[in-house]
Design a protein around this motif. Structure first.
Motif, mmCIF file in Angstrom:
data_model
loop_
_atom_site.group_PDB
_atom_site.id
_atom_site.type_symbol
_atom_site.label_atom_id
_atom_site.label_comp_id
_atom_site.label_asym_id
_atom_site.label_seq_id
_atom_site.Cartn_x
_atom_site.Cartn_y
_atom_site.Cartn_z
ATOM 1 N N ILE A 1 7.724 9.505 -4.246
ATOM 2 C CA ILE A 1 7.853 8.831 -2.952
ATOM 3 C C ILE A 1 8.402 9.804 -1.911
ATOM 4 N N LEU A 2 9.431 10.556 -2.281
ATOM 5 C CA LEU A 2 10.021 11.507 -1.340
ATOM 6 C C LEU A 2 9.034 12.615 -0.982
ATOM 7 N N GLU A 3 8.231 13.030 -1.951
ATOM 8 C CA GLU A 3 7.207 14.022 -1.662
ATOM 9 C C GLU A 3 6.216 13.471 -0.637
ATOM 10 N N ALA A 4 5.843 12.203 -0.789
ATOM 11 C CA ALA A 4 4.913 11.586 0.146
ATOM 12 C C ALA A 4 5.534 11.422 1.523
ATOM 13 N N VAL A 5 6.827 11.110 1.567
ATOM 14 C CA VAL A 5 7.530 11.024 2.854
ATOM 15 C C VAL A 5 7.507 12.381 3.547
ATOM 16 N N SER B 1 0.847 -1.188 0.000
ATOM 17 C CA SER B 1 0.000 0.000 0.000
ATOM 18 C C SER B 1 0.881 1.236 0.000
ATOM 19 N N ARG B 2 0.269 2.375 -0.273
ATOM 20 C CA ARG B 2 1.009 3.630 -0.224
ATOM 21 C C ARG B 2 1.601 3.847 1.168
ATOM 22 N N ASP B 3 0.806 3.556 2.195
ATOM 23 C CA ASP B 3 1.284 3.776 3.562
ATOM 24 C C ASP B 3 2.500 2.913 3.875
ATOM 25 N N ARG B 4 2.488 1.654 3.453
ATOM 26 C CA ARG B 4 3.638 0.778 3.698
ATOM 27 C C ARG B 4 4.875 1.302 2.981
ATOM 28 N N ILE B 5 4.694 1.753 1.753
ATOM 29 C CA ILE B 5 5.827 2.277 0.984
ATOM 30 C C ILE B 5 6.384 3.528 1.645
ATOM 31 N N VAL B 6 5.494 4.426 2.039
ATOM 32 C CA VAL B 6 5.928 5.677 2.651
ATOM 33 C C VAL B 6 6.630 5.407 3.979
ATOM 34 N N THR B 7 6.094 4.514 4.781
ATOM 35 C CA THR B 7 6.715 4.191 6.065
ATOM 36 C C THR B 7 8.109 3.607 5.865
ATOM 37 N N ALA B 8 8.245 2.693 4.904
ATOM 38 C CA ALA B 8 9.554 2.105 4.626
ATOM 39 C C ALA B 8 10.523 3.160 4.111
ATOM 40 N N ALA B 9 10.053 4.039 3.239
ATOM 41 C CA ALA B 9 10.911 5.086 2.687
ATOM 42 C C ALA B 9 11.330 6.071 3.766
ATOM 43 N N ARG B 10 10.400 6.417 4.655
ATOM 44 C CA ARG B 10 10.730 7.353 5.737
ATOM 45 C C ARG B 10 11.766 6.751 6.684
ATOM 46 N N THR B 11 11.624 5.487 6.979
ATOM 47 C CA THR B 11 12.606 4.813 7.828
ATOM 48 C C THR B 11 13.977 4.825 7.168
ATOM 49 N N LEU B 12 14.004 4.602 5.861
ATOM 50 C CA LEU B 12 15.263 4.612 5.123
ATOM 51 C C LEU B 12 15.877 6.011 5.108
ATOM 52 N N VAL B 13 15.054 7.025 4.884
ATOM 53 C CA VAL B 13 15.549 8.412 4.897
ATOM 54 C C VAL B 13 16.087 8.769 6.276
ATOM 55 N N SER C 1 8.480 -7.035 -5.765
ATOM 56 C CA SER C 1 9.194 -6.722 -6.994
ATOM 57 C C SER C 1 9.142 -5.226 -7.260
ATOM 58 N N GLY C 2 10.189 -4.724 -7.897
ATOM 59 C CA GLY C 2 10.269 -3.289 -8.174
ATOM 60 C C GLY C 2 9.062 -2.729 -8.905
ATOM 61 N N PRO C 3 8.615 -3.375 -9.969
ATOM 62 C CA PRO C 3 7.485 -2.823 -10.726
ATOM 63 C C PRO C 3 6.204 -2.670 -9.911
ATOM 64 N N SER C 4 6.055 -3.449 -8.833
ATOM 65 C CA SER C 4 4.828 -3.341 -8.047
ATOM 66 C C SER C 4 4.706 -1.981 -7.368
ATOM 67 N N LEU C 5 5.843 -1.303 -7.142
ATOM 68 C CA LEU C 5 5.787 0.036 -6.539
ATOM 69 C C LEU C 5 5.114 1.039 -7.464
ATOM 70 N N TYR C 6 5.229 0.793 -8.774
ATOM 71 C CA TYR C 6 4.708 1.766 -9.731
ATOM 72 C C TYR C 6 3.181 1.791 -9.762
ATOM 73 N N ASN C 7 2.549 0.811 -9.104
ATOM 74 C CA ASN C 7 1.098 0.875 -8.986
ATOM 75 C C ASN C 7 0.673 1.979 -8.014
ATOM 76 N N HIS C 8 1.630 2.453 -7.209
ATOM 77 C CA HIS C 8 1.342 3.466 -6.194
ATOM 78 C C HIS C 8 2.103 4.777 -6.426
ATOM 79 N N PHE C 9 3.333 4.676 -6.900
ATOM 80 C CA PHE C 9 4.164 5.855 -7.165
ATOM 81 C C PHE C 9 4.888 5.659 -8.490
#
Length: 215
Positions: A56-60, A10-22, A42-50
């Motif tokens: 992604i950084l904007e969402a973070v 989900s978008r929230d999972r991606i954003v949370t993971a990205a924020r932790t990485l940042v 898989s990498g392409p699955s992220l493109y369903n959300h971003f």
């Protein structure tokens, strides 16, 4: 027995993971490949959300803006404009201090980010409702953002080393105690922030008495 299912992406999972990485490694560490690995997808699955890393950084960045308390700007809140600005600035800085690596993105302004726009709208609307002319209300919003984001970009006290020999009195006659600053970083930085915020609000209070419309 059925195998446990992976949590849905989900978008929230991606954003949370990205924020932790940042938070842990900085903005440069974020990539779709790295995030996919962190999330076990898989990498392409992220493109369903971003579509892009920048999105992604904007969402973070917006997720950090969403952590800032805006209750003091609610019409039902009893705080006056000065107290509201003070309390908001403290909450704003606290959020940025929790996520300092994302400050460069936030410093670019809200753009199209929903939480950032709600923040800007709340500050501007509250100042206008308090009697500030719209032009000054805009300037206040900008001024506060400059002050708070600047305070979160780095530590003044932490910029000095703990080595007494680094500050030879022959070269720096007034820095004889500078090597002690880093050890009191939080105390000094907090006091500096409150000193600056009080001075800023004192100045605005003087202006308010001259330009505010009756309300």
């Amino acid at each position: 027995m059925a195998r446990p299912r992976k949590p849905l992406l989900s978008r929230d999972r991606i954003v949370t993971a990205a924020r932790t990485l940042v938070d842990s490694e900085g903005l440069a560490a974020v990539s779709t490949r790295r995030l996919a690995a962190e999330l076990g997808v898989s990498g392409p699955s992220l493109y369903n959300h971003f579509r892009t890393k920048d999105q992604i950084l904007e969402a973070v960045a917006d997720s950090v803006s969403a952590q800032v308390d805006l209750s003091m700007f609610d019409p039902q809140d009893a705080r006056d404009w000065r107290t509201a600005l003070h309390d908001w600035a403290v909450s704003y800085r606290a959020a940025l201090r929790e996520h300092p690596n994302v400050v460069p993105v936030l410093a670019q302004g809200p753009g199209r980010r929903p939480a950032g726009l709600r923040l800007a709208d709340a500050v501007f609307g509250s100042m206008v409702d308090a009697g500030w002319p719209p032009a000054q209300a805009t300037s206040i919003g900008a001024l506060m953002r400059y002050f708070v984001t600047g305070s979160a970009l780095g530590s003044f006290a932490g910029g000095f080393v703990g080595d007494e020999t680094a500050y030879d009195p022959a070269d720096y006659p007034h820095l004889g105690q500078a090597h002690l600053l880093a050890g009191r970083q939080e105390e000094i930085d907090e006091r500096a922030f409150e000193t600056g915020l009080t001075a800023l609000l004192d100045g605005l209070t003087q202006q308010y008495e001259q330009v505010a419309a009756p309300h």
